[in-house]
Design an enzyme around this catalytic site. Structure first.
Site, PDB file in Angstrom:
ATOM      1  N   GLY A   1     -11.550   3.652  11.402  1.00  0.00           N
ATOM      2  CA  GLY A   1     -11.194   4.258  12.720  1.00  0.00           C
ATOM      3  C   GLY A   1     -12.357   4.622  13.658  1.00  0.00           C
TER       4      GLY A   1
ATOM      5  N   ARG B   1     -11.416  17.307   5.812  1.00  0.00           N
ATOM      6  CA  ARG B   1     -12.061  17.797   4.617  1.00  0.00           C
ATOM      7  C   ARG B   1     -13.733  18.080   4.804  1.00  0.00           C
ATOM      8  NH1 ARG B   1     -10.867  12.558   1.909  1.00  0.00           N
ATOM      9  NH2 ARG B   1      -8.149  12.675   1.275  1.00  0.00           N
TER      10      ARG B   1
ATOM     11  N   HIS C   1     -17.799   3.998   5.728  1.00  0.00           N
ATOM     12  CA  HIS C   1     -16.468   3.679   5.992  1.00  0.00           C
ATOM     13  C   HIS C   1     -16.251   5.103   6.772  1.00  0.00           C
ATOM     14  CE1 HIS C   1     -12.018   2.805   5.135  1.00  0.00           C
ATOM     15  NE2 HIS C   1     -11.993   3.983   5.357  1.00  0.00           N
TER      16      HIS C   1
ATOM     17  N   HIS D   1     -12.347   4.108  -1.442  1.00  0.00           N
ATOM     18  CA  HIS D   1     -12.416   3.431  -0.349  1.00  0.00           C
ATOM     19  C   HIS D   1     -13.124   1.948  -0.773  1.00  0.00           C
ATOM     20  CE1 HIS D   1     -12.493   6.919   2.603  1.00  0.00           C
ATOM     21  NE2 HIS D   1     -11.419   6.702   2.695  1.00  0.00           N
TER      22      HIS D   1
ATOM     23  N   GLU E   1      -8.479  -4.111   4.546  1.00  0.00           N
ATOM     24  CA  GLU E   1      -8.303  -3.891   3.030  1.00  0.00           C
ATOM     25  C   GLU E   1      -6.989  -4.728   2.457  1.00  0.00           C
ATOM     26  OE1 GLU E   1      -8.198   0.367   4.510  1.00  0.00           O
ATOM     27  OE2 GLU E   1      -9.123   0.836   2.480  1.00  0.00           O
TER      28      GLU E   1
ATOM     29  N   GLY F   1     -15.863   4.388  12.476  1.00  0.00           N
ATOM     30  CA  GLY F   1     -16.785   3.575  12.550  1.00  0.00           C
ATOM     31  C   GLY F   1     -16.618   2.236  13.557  1.00  0.00           C
ATOM     32  N   GLU F   2     -15.441   1.900  13.731  1.00  0.00           N
ATOM     33  CA  GLU F   2     -15.111   0.729  14.726  1.00  0.00           C
ATOM     34  C   GLU F   2     -14.923   1.170  15.998  1.00  0.00           C
ATOM     35  OE1 GLU F   2     -11.877  -1.636  12.818  1.00  0.00           O
ATOM     36  OE2 GLU F   2     -12.602  -1.027  10.794  1.00  0.00           O
TER      37      GLU F   2
ATOM     38  N   LYS G   1       3.134   1.000   3.018  1.00  0.00           N
ATOM     39  CA  LYS G   1       3.029  -0.183   4.218  1.00  0.00           C
ATOM     40  C   LYS G   1       3.012  -1.595   3.452  1.00  0.00           C
ATOM     41  CE  LYS G   1      -0.505   2.316   6.329  1.00  0.00           C
ATOM     42  NZ  LYS G   1      -2.023   2.164   6.567  1.00  0.00           N
TER      43      LYS G   1
ATOM     44  N   GLY H   1     -13.293   6.952   8.421  1.00  0.00           N
ATOM     45  CA  GLY H   1     -12.023   7.033   8.946  1.00  0.00           C
ATOM     46  C   GLY H   1     -11.589   8.588   9.053  1.00  0.00           C
ATOM     47  N   ASN H   2     -10.383   8.774   8.773  1.00  0.00           N
ATOM     48  CA  ASN H   2      -9.742   9.974   8.612  1.00  0.00           C
ATOM     49  C   ASN H   2     -10.773  10.503   7.460  1.00  0.00           C
ATOM     50  OD1 ASN H   2      -8.654  12.419   9.541  1.00  0.00           O
ATOM     51  ND2 ASN H   2      -6.379  11.623   8.578  1.00  0.00           N
ATOM     52  N   GLY H   3     -10.463   9.930   6.400  1.00  0.00           N
ATOM     53  CA  GLY H   3     -11.231   9.977   5.090  1.00  0.00           C
ATOM     54  C   GLY H   3     -12.819   9.357   5.338  1.00  0.00           C
TER      55      GLY H   3
ATOM     56  N   ARG I   1      -2.101  -1.847  -3.996  1.00  0.00           N
ATOM     57  CA  ARG I   1      -3.301  -1.023  -3.632  1.00  0.00           C
ATOM     58  C   ARG I   1      -3.329   0.053  -4.577  1.00  0.00           C
ATOM     59  NH1 ARG I   1      -5.642   1.646   1.431  1.00  0.00           N
ATOM     60  NH2 ARG I   1      -7.654   2.529   0.538  1.00  0.00           N
TER      61      ARG I   1
ATOM     62  N   ASN J   1       0.774  -1.097  -0.056  1.00  0.00           N
ATOM     63  CA  ASN J   1       0.059  -0.003   0.035  1.00  0.00           C
ATOM     64  C   ASN J   1       1.053   1.110  -0.043  1.00  0.00           C
ATOM     65  OD1 ASN J   1      -1.998   1.849   0.418  1.00  0.00           O
ATOM     66  ND2 ASN J   1      -2.663   0.902   2.174  1.00  0.00           N
TER      67      ASN J   1
HETATM   68  P1  ADP Z   1      -7.469   6.672   7.560  1.00  0.00           P
HETATM   69  O1  ADP Z   1      -8.406   7.056   6.635  1.00  0.00           O
HETATM   70  O2  ADP Z   1      -6.120   7.512   7.974  1.00  0.00           O
HETATM   71  O3  ADP Z   1      -7.078   5.215   7.248  1.00  0.00           O
HETATM   72  P2  ADP Z   1      -8.526   5.507  10.101  1.00  0.00           P
HETATM   73  O4  ADP Z   1      -9.671   4.475   9.543  1.00  0.00           O
HETATM   74  O5  ADP Z   1      -7.497   4.803  10.705  1.00  0.00           O
HETATM   75  O6  ADP Z   1      -8.125   6.529   8.924  1.00  0.00           O
HETATM   76  O7  ADP Z   1      -9.288   6.217  11.161  1.00  0.00           O
HETATM   77  C1  ADP Z   1      -8.368   7.386  11.721  1.00  0.00           C
HETATM   78  C2  ADP Z   1      -9.461   8.015  12.805  1.00  0.00           C
HETATM   79  O8  ADP Z   1     -10.365   7.291  13.601  1.00  0.00           O
HETATM   80  C3  ADP Z   1      -8.699   9.206  13.651  1.00  0.00           C
HETATM   81  O9  ADP Z   1      -8.389  10.020  13.217  1.00  0.00           O
HETATM   82  C4  ADP Z   1      -9.638   8.886  14.841  1.00  0.00           C
HETATM   83  O10 ADP Z   1     -10.690  10.165  14.473  1.00  0.00           O
HETATM   84  C5  ADP Z   1     -10.522   7.811  14.784  1.00  0.00           C
HETATM   85  N1  ADP Z   1     -10.229   6.889  15.882  1.00  0.00           N
HETATM   86  C6  ADP Z   1      -9.306   6.196  16.170  1.00  0.00           C
HETATM   87  N2  ADP Z   1      -9.447   5.379  17.193  1.00  0.00           N
HETATM   88  C7  ADP Z   1     -10.471   5.862  17.952  1.00  0.00           C
HETATM   89  C8  ADP Z   1     -11.130   5.676  19.085  1.00  0.00           C
HETATM   90  N3  ADP Z   1     -10.568   4.754  20.247  1.00  0.00           N
HETATM   91  N4  ADP Z   1     -12.017   6.328  19.423  1.00  0.00           N
HETATM   92  C9  ADP Z   1     -12.597   7.249  18.500  1.00  0.00           C
HETATM   93  N5  ADP Z   1     -12.080   7.514  17.431  1.00  0.00           N
HETATM   94  C10 ADP Z   1     -11.071   6.893  17.120  1.00  0.00           C
END
Ligand code: ADP
Length: 399
Positions: free
Chosen positions: A331, A243, A209, A183, A387, A333-334, A14, A211-213, A94, A7
């Site tokens: 990040g 964003r 999904h 994604h 992924e 969502g989980e 990575k 995450g950051n994005g 990827r 990736n």
């Molecule tokens: P990327 O899009 O960079 O792959 P990720 O899917 O790893 O991002 O998501 C990163 C985001 O997930 C972090 O910026 C944070 O906002 C959120 N996050 C990570 N761990 C936690 C947690 N324990 N509780 C709440 N939010 C979290």
């Protein structure tokens, strides 16, 4: 059979070496700050069920040098997991932007040409992708086959009404301006995982999904994506870490007329907006802290974030003609019970009802957990996205 997943970014990559017979990770790592003064490679490996980690700081002139270090770690007597790089028969890269491609591709001169043609569409990602593939081809024996699995491919099943913009036709036919969506590898993985979990291949799912994005997708009974929230680039749709998501184009013209350059406007909307623009931090953990302190900016940010997600849930329920499950991943969502709760709140009329205790339960024992209330019509699940494994499975399906 072992598949190496790469990736790659412009100054980092990575990697993960996966044993496909058991779908288990043998080793994984990260090479960073390639081309900069001081680079670093971190390598994690498993032996007899125990996880170990080693790292090394050094200068990487280019990706090829960093690939050689990765190969050295993978085959090392102490920390390695294979005897020779000849054991790596297949490498899955990827690919962020696949342009016209709907499926994973074996790397050929034509595929490389298509990636080069796609550079104007993905100026940050495609060059990094090309560099990664070329470095892999130089590092591994020529018998090793390279594949590329695209983040846009899963969305290529969208109907034209969903992927076209209402702008003059020639911008579509000549400049390929349309919705691509991103994604896709993650949306595809968590959707398939959920179908398997419920033993129901014919579900209507909405994947989130976050995450950051962040992006969402509507996936129909056949498992085909029919709409997604990101667009021509990753800037559309949901509120993200930095964003803005959905924004009226008039705002961009307004900022331009105030004297800002396109680069400056892009920086504002891509790097300084979203949660960062609203609360000063792009991290959902900081948002949670502010909300727990009843901070007005934090409360508004959570409210706006959840409202935007809900609007897409509504739109996708219409597009799909109903929904069987909401699937949270990435990040936020989980991990963020607070955001999952805020997203589901008020949707009870539509059969979406979260169980507050199940939602809060930490350290989930499985990679998929149901968190809907017992009287919820719609299933609500958290799926740990993977992924790399999806890329490996896609490669396996081609060999
Ligand atoms: P990327 O899009 O960079 O792959 P990720 O899917 O790893 O991002 O998501 C990163 C985001 O997930 C972090 O910026 C944070 O906002 C959120 N996050 C990570 N761990 C936690 C947690 N324990 N509780 C709440 N939010 C979290």
């Amino acid at each position: 059979m072992k598949i190496l997943i790469i990736n790659g970014g412009s100054s980092s990559f990575k990697y993960q070496l996966i044993e496909m017979d058991t779908e288990s990770v043998l080793a994984k790592g990260l090479a960073e700050r390639i081309g900069l003064e001081q680079g670093k490679i971190t390598h994690e490996y498993w032996k007899n069920g125990e996880k170990y980690k080693v790292s090394k700081e050094m200068h990487f002139d280019n990706h090829e040098v960093a690939f050689k270090e990765m190969a050295a770690y993978l085959t090392d007597n102490e920390v390695g997991v294979i005897k020779s790089i000849n054991e790596v028969k297949y490498i899955g890269h990827r690919g962020v932007h696949g342009g016209k491609y709907t499926t994973p591709k074996r790397v050929t001169p034509e595929v490389m040409e298509e990636l080069r043609k796609g550079i104007p569409l993905a100026p940050l990602h495609n060059p990094a992708n090309i560099i990664g593939i070329e470095a892999a081809m130089k590092t591994f024996p020529k018998e090793t086959e390279n594949f590329v699995v695209f983040d846009t491919a899963f969305h290529q099943t969208m109907p034209e009404r969903a992927y076209r913009y209402a702008i003059p036709n020639h911008y579509y036919t000549e400049d390929r301006i349309r919705v691509y969506g991103f994604h896709g590898i993650s949306h595809k993985y968590v959707d398939a995982r959920t179908r398997r979990h419920f033993n129901n291949p014919h579900m209507k799912n909405i994947t989130l999904h976050l995450g950051n994005g962040a992006s969402m997708a509507a996936v129909n009974e056949e498992g085909h994506c029919i709409d997604t929230s990101m667009g021509f680039g990753p800037g559309d749709g949901l509120i993200m870490g930095t964003r803005a998501g959905n924004i009226d184009s008039t705002v961009i013209f307004f900022l331009g007329e105030k004297g800002l350059s396109t680069q400056e406007i892009s920086k504002i909307l891509n790097s300084e907006s979203g949660m960062k623009g609203l609360i000063g931090s792009p991290d959902a953990r900081d948002l949670e802290t502010l909300v727990n302190q009843n901070d007005p900016k934090g409360n508004l940010c959570l409210d706006m974030y959840a409202y935007r997600v809900k609007k897409f849930i509504g739109a996708y329920m219409i597009a799909l003609g109903g929904v069987d499950s909401l699937i949270f991943t990435a990040g936020i969502g989980e991990n963020s019970a607070m955001i999952r709760k805020a997203v589901c709140e008020g949707l009870e009329t539509f059969g979406i009802k979260i169980d507050p205790d199940k939602n809060k339960q930490l350290n989930h024992p499985s990679d998929i957990v149901e968190i809907q209330a017992s009287d919820s019509k719609v299933k609500i699940v958290i799926v740990a996205t993977n992924e790399e494994l999806q890329i490996a499975r896609d490669v396996l399906s081609l060999v």
